[in-house]
Design a protein around this motif. Structure first.
Motif, PDB file in Angstrom:
ATOM      1  N   LEU A 215       0.832  -1.204   0.000  1.00  0.00           N
ATOM      2  CA  LEU A 215       0.000   0.000   0.000  1.00  0.00           C
ATOM      3  C   LEU A 215       0.866   1.253   0.000  1.00  0.00           C
ATOM      4  O   LEU A 215       0.623   2.195  -0.772  1.00  0.00           O
ATOM      5  N   LEU A 216       1.890   1.273   0.832  1.00  0.00           N
ATOM      6  CA  LEU A 216       2.813   2.413   0.876  1.00  0.00           C
ATOM      7  C   LEU A 216       3.523   2.577  -0.462  1.00  0.00           C
ATOM      8  O   LEU A 216       3.646   3.691  -0.984  1.00  0.00           O
ATOM      9  N   TRP A 217       3.970   1.467  -1.030  1.00  0.00           N
ATOM     10  CA  TRP A 217       4.634   1.507  -2.340  1.00  0.00           C
ATOM     11  C   TRP A 217       3.692   2.121  -3.390  1.00  0.00           C
ATOM     12  O   TRP A 217       4.097   2.980  -4.178  1.00  0.00           O
ATOM     13  N   GLY A 218       2.440   1.686  -3.377  1.00  0.00           N
ATOM     14  CA  GLY A 218       1.468   2.220  -4.332  1.00  0.00           C
ATOM     15  C   GLY A 218       1.248   3.715  -4.143  1.00  0.00           C
ATOM     16  O   GLY A 218       1.182   4.473  -5.117  1.00  0.00           O
ATOM     17  N   ASP A 219       1.148   4.152  -2.896  1.00  0.00           N
ATOM     18  CA  ASP A 219       0.986   5.586  -2.637  1.00  0.00           C
ATOM     19  C   ASP A 219       2.182   6.376  -3.150  1.00  0.00           C
ATOM     20  O   ASP A 219       2.031   7.451  -3.739  1.00  0.00           O
TER      21      ASP A 219
ATOM     22  N   MET B  28       1.922   9.184  -5.984  1.00  0.00           N
ATOM     23  CA  MET B  28       2.339  10.540  -5.649  1.00  0.00           C
ATOM     24  C   MET B  28       3.456  11.024  -6.564  1.00  0.00           C
ATOM     25  O   MET B  28       3.491  12.199  -6.922  1.00  0.00           O
ATOM     26  N   SER B  29       4.346  10.141  -6.968  1.00  0.00           N
ATOM     27  CA  SER B  29       5.408  10.561  -7.888  1.00  0.00           C
ATOM     28  C   SER B  29       4.799  11.045  -9.205  1.00  0.00           C
ATOM     29  O   SER B  29       5.328  11.966  -9.832  1.00  0.00           O
ATOM     30  N   ARG B  30       3.701  10.448  -9.594  1.00  0.00           N
ATOM     31  CA  ARG B  30       3.012  10.874 -10.819  1.00  0.00           C
ATOM     32  C   ARG B  30       2.250  12.174 -10.593  1.00  0.00           C
ATOM     33  O   ARG B  30       2.151  13.006 -11.490  1.00  0.00           O
TER      34      ARG B  30
ATOM     35  N   GLY C 285       7.500  14.103  -7.448  1.00  0.00           N
ATOM     36  CA  GLY C 285       8.537  13.769  -6.472  1.00  0.00           C
ATOM     37  C   GLY C 285       9.069  12.361  -6.662  1.00  0.00           C
ATOM     38  O   GLY C 285       8.791  11.692  -7.667  1.00  0.00           O
ATOM     39  N   ALA C 286       9.796  11.920  -5.669  1.00  0.00           N
ATOM     40  CA  ALA C 286      10.459  10.624  -5.730  1.00  0.00           C
ATOM     41  C   ALA C 286       9.460   9.471  -5.821  1.00  0.00           C
ATOM     42  O   ALA C 286       8.405   9.490  -5.196  1.00  0.00           O
TER      43      ALA C 286
ATOM     44  N   TRP D   9       1.721   8.547 -17.905  1.00  0.00           N
ATOM     45  CA  TRP D   9       2.877   7.967 -17.247  1.00  0.00           C
ATOM     46  C   TRP D   9       3.204   6.637 -17.906  1.00  0.00           C
ATOM     47  O   TRP D   9       2.389   6.076 -18.626  1.00  0.00           O
ATOM     48  N   TYR D  10       4.417   6.167 -17.629  1.00  0.00           N
ATOM     49  CA  TYR D  10       4.794   4.845 -18.093  1.00  0.00           C
ATOM     50  C   TYR D  10       4.385   3.851 -17.019  1.00  0.00           C
ATOM     51  O   TYR D  10       4.800   3.950 -15.873  1.00  0.00           O
ATOM     52  N   SER D  11       3.558   2.870 -17.371  1.00  0.00           N
ATOM     53  CA  SER D  11       3.110   1.847 -16.438  1.00  0.00           C
ATOM     54  C   SER D  11       4.010   0.625 -16.566  1.00  0.00           C
ATOM     55  O   SER D  11       4.002  -0.053 -17.604  1.00  0.00           O
TER      56      SER D  11
END
Length: 169
Positions: free
Chosen positions: A51-55, A59-61, A65-66, A114-116
């Motif tokens: 879940l954190l990874w997905g957020d 958010m980078s998109r 940011g990072a 974005w690139y998926s």
């Protein structure tokens, strides 16, 4: 489809939910947090990490940011401990709230490209749909964590959006 205010409320809801999880899980043995519970991302910590990874990816998109390293398959191992997850989660929730507070409602009418990595191609979708997806993704996976906690006999947090505390509480 959605408004800036919706995003602000959902960002607050996300942070509230994650704070509750953090407090409740502090007392849980690390072995319980990493025990394979046959969920899609394995364990409670693995699911929280995904879940954190997905957020972080969304958010980078959204804010430029990072982004997190690795791909979806690597996401359950993003943070090796609850303490590491808690620190990164706290910073990410702040990032989401800052983004939502600064959001321009007009921007929600545009598209996001974005690139998926999961699809292996460039993708373009309405930004409002992508934002709604991020918040829905959070709720979905926290529901899985809630179910794993309940099945393990652990206390699980209140998840009802209507009980979100007011800002000044």
């Amino acid at each position: 489809m959605i408004t800036r205010e919706y995003c602000r409320v959902m960002a607050r809801y996300n942070a509230w939910q994650n704070r509750q999880l953090s407090v409740l899980l502090q007392a849980v043995d690390p072995e319980e947090l990493t025990r394979d519970r046959k969920a899609f991302f394995g364990s409670i910590l693995g699911t929280l990490n995904h879940l954190l990874w997905g957020d972080l990816a969304w958010m980078s998109r959204f804010d430029g940011g990072a982004a997190p390293g690795g791909g979806i398959a690597d996401s359950p191992s993003l943070c090796p401990t609850l303490g590491a997850w808690d620190a990164k989660r706290f910073r990410t929730d702040g990032r989401i709230r800052l983004w939502a507070d600064a959001l321009d409602s007009i921007a929600l009418q545009g598209d996001l490209s974005w690139y998926s990595g999961s699809m292996g191609q460039q993708v373009s979708r309405p930004l409002a749909l992508c934002v709604t997806h991020m918040f829905n993704h959070q709720t979905h996976h926290r529901g899985q964590v809630h179910a794993m906690m309940t099945a393990a006999g652990l206390n699980a947090p209140v998840t009802d959006l209507v009980f979100l505390p007011e800002e000044n509480e």
